[in-house]
Design an enzyme around this catalytic site. Structure first.
Site, short mmCIF file in Angstrom:
data_model
loop_
_atom_site.label_atom_id
_atom_site.label_comp_id
_atom_site.label_asym_id
_atom_site.label_seq_id
_atom_site.Cartn_x
_atom_site.Cartn_y
_atom_site.Cartn_z
N LYS A 58 0.83 -1.21 0.00
CA LYS A 58 0.00 0.00 0.00
C LYS A 58 0.86 1.26 0.00
O LYS A 58 0.58 2.22 -0.71
CB LYS A 58 -0.97 -0.02 1.20
CG LYS A 58 -2.10 -1.03 1.02
CD LYS A 58 -2.88 -1.32 2.30
CE LYS A 58 -3.86 -2.47 2.03
NZ LYS A 58 -4.55 -2.94 3.24
N GLN A 96 -5.26 -2.00 9.55
CA GLN A 96 -4.95 -3.25 8.87
C GLN A 96 -5.48 -4.43 9.70
O GLN A 96 -5.08 -4.61 10.84
CB GLN A 96 -3.43 -3.36 8.67
CG GLN A 96 -3.00 -4.58 7.87
CD GLN A 96 -3.45 -4.51 6.41
OE1 GLN A 96 -3.36 -3.48 5.76
NE2 GLN A 96 -3.97 -5.62 5.90
N ASP A 119 -11.94 1.83 3.94
CA ASP A 119 -12.08 0.38 3.80
C ASP A 119 -13.55 -0.03 3.71
O ASP A 119 -13.85 -1.18 3.36
CB ASP A 119 -11.42 -0.33 5.00
CG ASP A 119 -10.16 -1.08 4.61
OD1 ASP A 119 -9.96 -1.27 3.39
OD2 ASP A 119 -9.40 -1.49 5.49
#
Lengths: 385, 385
Positions: B126, B170, B193
Site C-alpha cells: 500500500k 490493517q 475500507d
C-alpha cells in the site's frame, strides 16, 4: 445512449415479462387468468422496489379460507395468527411486570402519511395489538401533500419524548417524499422497524448485533423456529430484495439468532446458536427463477405478485413462507378488499410440508414483532431485565 | 447444555470435515497431499471467521507461475496486476490534477498492530502504491501488546487531521482487541475500507449509496467489468461470508454499480446500471457446496483454504475470482513465504473461461481500490470534481 437503451430493455423483470407474453412455451408461467377481481393499483408493502402495475396476473388461484386443509393437501399450515397471539400474550405479561416493577410501560409512535387503504389497515391492526398488550400508542397522521420537514419534525419530537421507545413510519411514503431522509432522522435507539442502515449493517455483519431486526423477516424466521423447521445447513431461497423484507430476510436466514425471542423459549441457553442457511436471492432479473426455487428447502417469497409461485416451482416437502400481500377489491370484505399472497396456495399445499396462509400467516407476526421490538427497546432504555 | 453440545458438533465446517476424513466416498474432496510446504498458522486476511488451523489441506495443487497458459488450458487469465496498474495510473493523474488545481493531495493513514508478516507485506504494498500515485501516506505501528485505547486514540487523531482523507486499520487485529470498538471510532467520512456498519448497511440497501465500498470486493467486481464479464442475470456463488470480503462481495454482485469507477470508463453515461446477479452465499455449514458451485456462472471464493475449489467444482465456462491468499513458507521467495489461493488453479484453468491467479489477481486490485477510495474521499471533502 445505445447502452442505456439496451439496459432498459433488459431491466424488465421476468414476472413482468410473463404477463407480456401472449403465448409462451414456459409452461410454468401459464398463470390462470379470467379473474373478475380488479387489482388495486397501489403496490403492496413489500413490492416497493418493483414496477407499480401488474396488468394480467391471476388473482383467483387460491383461497385459503380456513386453516383446515382438504384431504388432497399434504402441507401443514403455519398458523401465524395463533403464534402471533402467543407472542403478544407473552409481551403483555412482560409489559404488566414492567408496569408493576418500575411503573413504566413501553410506548410506540406511528406516523402515517397519506390515505392508502392497506397502510390504514396495517396501522389499525397495530393499534389494536398495542391496546391488547398494554403498550402506549400514538398515531400522527399527515395528508398526502405534507412536506418532508413536517414529517421529520414529528419524528424529532418523538426522538426527544422519553415515553416513546419506538418510532415507526408506515411505509411506503408518497413517492414525492425522500424516504431515506425521513428515516435517517430517527434515533437509532428507537428504530423499532430496524430500517436504519446502521441496524441493517449490523444485521449483515458477523460478530455484530443490530439494535432491532426488521419485524416482517423476524416474524418469518420465528414462524420457522416455532414450527420446528431446521434452518441450519438448509438451502433457502428468498424471492424479492426489498429493503424491508427480502434483503433483511436473506441476511437473517444466513445468521439469524434464535435467541432474539429467548425469553419466550425453553431454549434460552442456546444464545450462541446461529442458523446458517445457504441463501440464494432471486430478483426481478433472475433468468430461471423456478429452477432455483425448486432447489429450496425453505422458500420465502416477498414480491407482492399474486400467485407468482406455482406448485411446480416447489421442491416436494419444502417449507413455504408467503410474505406477499396484494390487495384485491372485494365488496364482501369489511374493508372492501382482501389480501392475496405470492404463492398459489392450493397448488403449494399439495407439495409443501409447511406453508403460511395469506391472510393469517406472516401478517400477524409483523405486528407481534413490532410489539416485541418496542418492549425490548423499553427494557433496554429502562435497563429492565 | 445438550443442545449446545449438539450445535458445537454440527458447527465444524465442511472443509474442516474434509480434512478430518481419512477415507471418503466424496471424490470431489480428495485433496492431493504430500506437500513439503509448511502452512503458516496465522489465518489469511479473508479467513477471519473460520477456524485458525487447517492441518492437512494440500498446498501443491497449482502453481500459476506466469500469466501464459499452457496449451491444454482454456481459461483466460484476468490480469489483476495490469488492471490495478492502469487504475493506479488513473488515480495518479487525478491526484496530479488535484494538486495543480487546489494545491492539495489525498492522504491515507494506516494503522498496523502486531507483527503479522502477511499484514506487513500488505501494508508495504500500500505504501509503495501510494508513493506511485502521489498520495500522502502515514503508517502508525503498535506492538502486539498495545491497548485498545492507544489504537482508538490514534484513529481519533487522524479523524481530526484534515490532511488525511482516509484511515485504515490493517486487519486482522490481535484477537485480544475488540475490532468492533476500534473500527466504530473511525469517522464514517474517512472509512476508506468501507467496514463501518453504516457503510455496509448502505451498500446492502437499495436506493442508498455507501460512502465507500470495501476494497477487495470492489476490486473483484471491477475485474469482472473490465474483462467484459456480464453480471446481470447471471448466477453468482460466493464462498465465504466474512465481513471484509464474502458479505460485501455478495451484496455488490446483487446491486453493484459500475459507475463507481466511471471516470476511468468510456461508459460513464451508464450511471444507472446495476448488476443484478442471482447470488448464493455458501458458508462453512453448506451441506453440498460443490453442487452449488457447479451452477455458478461467476464464482468468488474467499475463505483462505488452499486449493479448496477443484476443477470438478466448476461449471464449464465459469468465471472464477480467487480471493484466497494463504501464506506458505517458501525460502526461495524474498519474504520467506508465498501466497496460494482457494482455487486449484491448474484444474480450474481447464474448465473456467476466465480466472484470476494468486498472486497477481485480486490482491493488487485491493491496493488500487484503496487508492481510488482515498482519492474519492479527498474529492468529496474538497468538493473537487
Amino acid at each position: 445512449m445505445a447502452l442505456k437503451n439496451k439496459v432498459q430493455s433488459i431491466l424488465i423483470p421476468w414476472w413482468r415479462k410473463n404477463t407480456l407474453l401472449s403465448s409462451t412455451s414456459r409452461t410454468l408461467n401459464t398463470f390462470a387468468t379470467g379473474s373478475d377481481n380488479r387489482i388495486i393499483k397501489s403496490p403492496s408493502l413489500v413490492s416497493l422496489d418493483l414496477p407499480d402495475e401488474w396488468t394480467s396476473s391471476s388473482t383467483n388461484c387460491n383461497a385459503p379460507s380456513t386453516n383446515k386443509l382438504a384431504s388432497e393437501e399434504t402441507g401443514r399450515v403455519i398458523d401465524g395468527k395463533q403464534i402471533a397471539e402467543e407472542i403478544i400474550s407473552g409481551v403483555a405479561c412482560e409489559v404488566e411486570r414492567m408496569k408493576k416493577t418500575i411503573g413504566e410501560v413501553p410506548g410506540v409512535a406511528v406516523i402515517l402519511v397519506g390515505e392508502r387503504r392497506d397502510s390504514q389497515t396495517y396501522v389499525r391492526n397495530k393499534i389494536k395489538a398495542c391496546e391488547e398488550a398494554g403498550i402506549k400508542f400514538s398515531l400522527t397522521e399527515f395528508s398526502e401533500k405534507c412536506s418532508e420537514d413536517e414529517v421529520c419534525d414529528a419524528i424529532m419530537g418523538f426522538n426527544m419524548d422519553p415515553s416513546f421507545h419506538g418510532i415507526l413510519v408506515q411505509l411506503p411514503l408518497p413517492q414525492r417524499l425522500n424516504e431515506e431522509k425521513v428515516l435517517d432522522v430517527m434515533r437509532l435507539e428507537k428504530d423499532v422497524d430496524g430500517f436504519h442502515p446502521m441496524n441493517m449493517g449490523n444485521l449483515a455483519m458477523r460478530g455484530r448485533e443490530p439494535l432491532f431486526i426488521p419485524c416482517t423477516p423476524k416474524g418469518c424466521v420465528e414462524l420457522l423456529i416455532r414450527s420446528g423447521v431446521e434452518i441450519m445447513g438448509k438451502k433457502a431461497v428468498v424471492i424479492g430484495r426489498s429493503n424491508i423484507v427480502g434483503l433483511p430476510a436473506s441476511l437473517l436466514l444466513q445468521v439469524s439468532d434464535s435467541f432474539f425471542l429467548s425469553f419466550f423459549h425453553a431454549i434460552s441457553d442456546a444464545t450462541e446458536l446461529r442458523h446458517h442457511a445457504t441463501v440464494t436471492v432471486v430478483d426481478a432479473l433472475t433468468s430461471n427463477p423456478e429452477e432455483i426455487t425448486r432447489e429450496a428447502d425453505i422458500l420465502v417469497s416477498a414480491v407482492g405478485v399474486p400467485n407468482l409461485v406455482r406448485g411446480s416451482w416447489l421442491k416436494p416437502g419444502a417449507v413455504v413462507v408467503d410474505v406477499g400481500t396484494y390487495p384485491v377489491e372485494d365488496d364482501s370484505c369489511e374493508q372492501g378488499y382482501r389480501l392475496i399472497g405470492d404463492v398459489c396456495y392450493e397448488e403449494a399445499s399439495r407439495v409443501a410440508s409447511w406453508l403460511t396462509p395469506v391472510p393469517g400467516g406472516v401478517g400477524p407476526m409483523t405486528v407481534a414483532m413490532l410489539l416485541y421490538n418496542t418492549l425490548e427497546s423499553a427494557r433496554r432504555i429502562y435497563k429492565f431485565v
